[in-house]
Enzyme design. Structure first.
Site, mmCIF file in Angstrom:
data_model
loop_
_atom_site.group_PDB
_atom_site.id
_atom_site.type_symbol
_atom_site.label_atom_id
_atom_site.label_comp_id
_atom_site.label_asym_id
_atom_site.label_seq_id
_atom_site.Cartn_x
_atom_site.Cartn_y
_atom_site.Cartn_z
ATOM 1 N N ASP A 49 0.815 -1.210 0.000
ATOM 2 C CA ASP A 49 0.000 0.000 0.000
ATOM 3 C C ASP A 49 0.849 1.261 0.000
ATOM 4 O OD1 ASP A 49 -3.000 1.029 0.803
ATOM 5 O OD2 ASP A 49 -1.464 2.219 1.811
ATOM 6 N N PHE A 89 -5.464 2.204 0.373
ATOM 7 C CA PHE A 89 -5.723 1.570 -0.910
ATOM 8 C C PHE A 89 -5.855 0.058 -0.787
ATOM 9 C CE2 PHE A 89 -3.498 5.516 -2.604
ATOM 10 C CZ PHE A 89 -4.708 6.172 -2.796
ATOM 11 N N ASP A 90 -5.235 -0.539 0.215
ATOM 12 C CA ASP A 90 -5.503 -1.953 0.496
ATOM 13 C C ASP A 90 -6.975 -2.147 0.834
ATOM 14 O OD1 ASP A 90 -3.284 -3.631 0.143
ATOM 15 O OD2 ASP A 90 -2.356 -2.940 1.987
ATOM 16 N N VAL A 91 -7.485 -1.310 1.727
ATOM 17 C CA VAL A 91 -8.881 -1.426 2.133
ATOM 18 C C VAL A 91 -9.809 -1.160 0.949
ATOM 19 C CG1 VAL A 91 -10.672 -0.437 3.616
ATOM 20 C CG2 VAL A 91 -8.387 -0.869 4.536
#
Length: 393
Positions: A150, A178-180
């Site tokens: 991320d 951005f992972d989430v």
């Protein structure tokens, strides 16, 4: 592979995705977050881990009972099966799981599962209706030497160039945003592909990546460039298109103050005893206030500085002006409790019970369920191996 409640005839006890089997070959955050969302909604998720376990098991501190709270955050409602894919017998079990699954989700480097017979083409041959979701940092056509972290994507996408004071260094966001976001996109894609399968009987592969999620999630900032040719810049806590829309100093700290339209600005001025400001041509419309923010800010701050956060919070909200204190996480959870969101749910019983954050979606008929605490490594291995080696039926 179901608990007794899920086998009951009460649909509200089973969740909207009851009956779906998800083979989860993902690790770290984006994939596990997506599969936890699916599991909360009733899907049966089997988390396949290497013998060393998901990396986040070792990301500590902080810990709860010697277990990483990072791992606990995204792995409830799953069963763990440890497999060494370099071992032929374990690889065969993994392929059998993929052959039985409705959904396969993975975040290996692009092409990394092909040598184990677990790439999309191989799994589709075993399971034509499978929905196969691949998560990567930069897409399947990128240089495979690019690992998908991320923080790398926050840097490469431009987000860090927007975060921080104008004259200071760039900063990362406080979470792996951005992972989430990519995990949510994966969930949306999986549900869309399952609907398509329901209509046509045909499975498919879907791909999501952190960089595409980042550029989509930058919304007005990416649009400023691609549609307007303008490269956004760091503005601290200010907004490029609205003012006020930022923390402003008050008597005992700072308060987020928002005037998203002309009516809210007029009501803000009424509360602060500044009735002439909305008629000032420099401040009459949003674009005027944004253009003249440096003239407007001290006029607002002078009056705000006479009042406390608590008093202003209640009075501005009562007048219809959005505002908010800047809380710590514990204060944020407490506020969610105050407004009736009941944000914390306990999963498991006795010594295995773990407090976790409630699923963000509520359903009137099929609410999310909290069946299993985050599993220990290979906690369900014996049960799952017996199931996978038994005849299908």
């Amino acid at each position: 592979m179901e608990d007794e409640t899920a086998r009951s005839g009460d649909s509200s006890a089973r969740g909207p995705l009851h009956g779906l089997l998800v083979a989860d070959f993902s690790r770290i955050l984006a994939g596990p977050y997506a599969t936890m969302l699916l599991a909360d909604m009733g899907a049966e998720v089997i988390k396949v881990e290497s013998p060393g376990g998901d990396d986040t098991r070792t990301w500590l501190p902080p810990v709860r009972d010697e277990v990483s709270t990072y791992y606990l955050a995204v792995n409830r409602n799953k069963r763990s099966l440890a497999l060494d894919l370099k071992d032929g017998n374990d690889a065969a079990l993994a392929c059998e799981l993929a052959a039985r699954a409705d959904v396969v989700i993975e975040n290996f480097k692009p092409g990394g599962l092909a040598r184990f017979g677990l790439d999309y083409d191989a799994v589709r041959d075993l399971n034509p209706g499978v929905v196969y979701a691949s998560i990567s940092g930069f897409g399947s056509r990128a240089d495979t030497a690019l690992p998908g972290y991320d923080l790398m994507v926050q840097a490469i996408s431009g987000l860090m160039s927007l975060t921080g004071d104008p004259d200071g260094p760039p900063y990362r966001a406080g979470i792996s945003v951005f992972d989430v976001m990519t995990g949510m996109h994966a969930t949306i894609g999986i549900l869309a592909a399952l609907h398509h399968r329901d209509l046509t009987g045909t499975g498919q592969r879907l791909e999501v990546n952190l960089l595409s999620s980042a550029l989509s999630g930058l919304v007005n900032h990416s649009s400023a460039y691609v549609a307007g040719g303008d490269v956004p810049r760091r503005m601290g806590n200010a907004h490029p298109s609205l003012f006020p829309y930022e923390p402003l100093p008050v008597a005992d700290g700072e308060l987020i103050v928002i005037a998203g339209n002309d009516g809210q600005f007029a009501r803000l001025c009424e509360v602060l005893g500044l009735p002439d400001l909305p008629g000032d041509p420099r401040f009459a419309r949003n674009q005027d206030r944004t253009a003249h923010r440096e003239q407007l800010r001290p006029l607002l701050v002078e009056r705000l500085a006479e009042r406390t956060k608590k008093d202003l919070f209640h009075e501005l909200l009562a007048a219809g002006v959005p505002c908010a204190p800047i809380n710590t996480i514990d204060e944020g959870v407490a506020f969610a409790e105050e407004v009736g969101l009941d944000p914390v749910v306990v999963v498991g019983e006795g010594d295995a019970a773990v407090p976790t954050v409630r699923h963000p979606i509520s359903f009137s008929a099929t609410p999310p369920r909290y069946r299993l605490p985050p599993p220990g490594l290979d906690e369900h291995g014996a049960e799952l191996r017996a199931w996978l080696t038994a005849p299908r039926g």
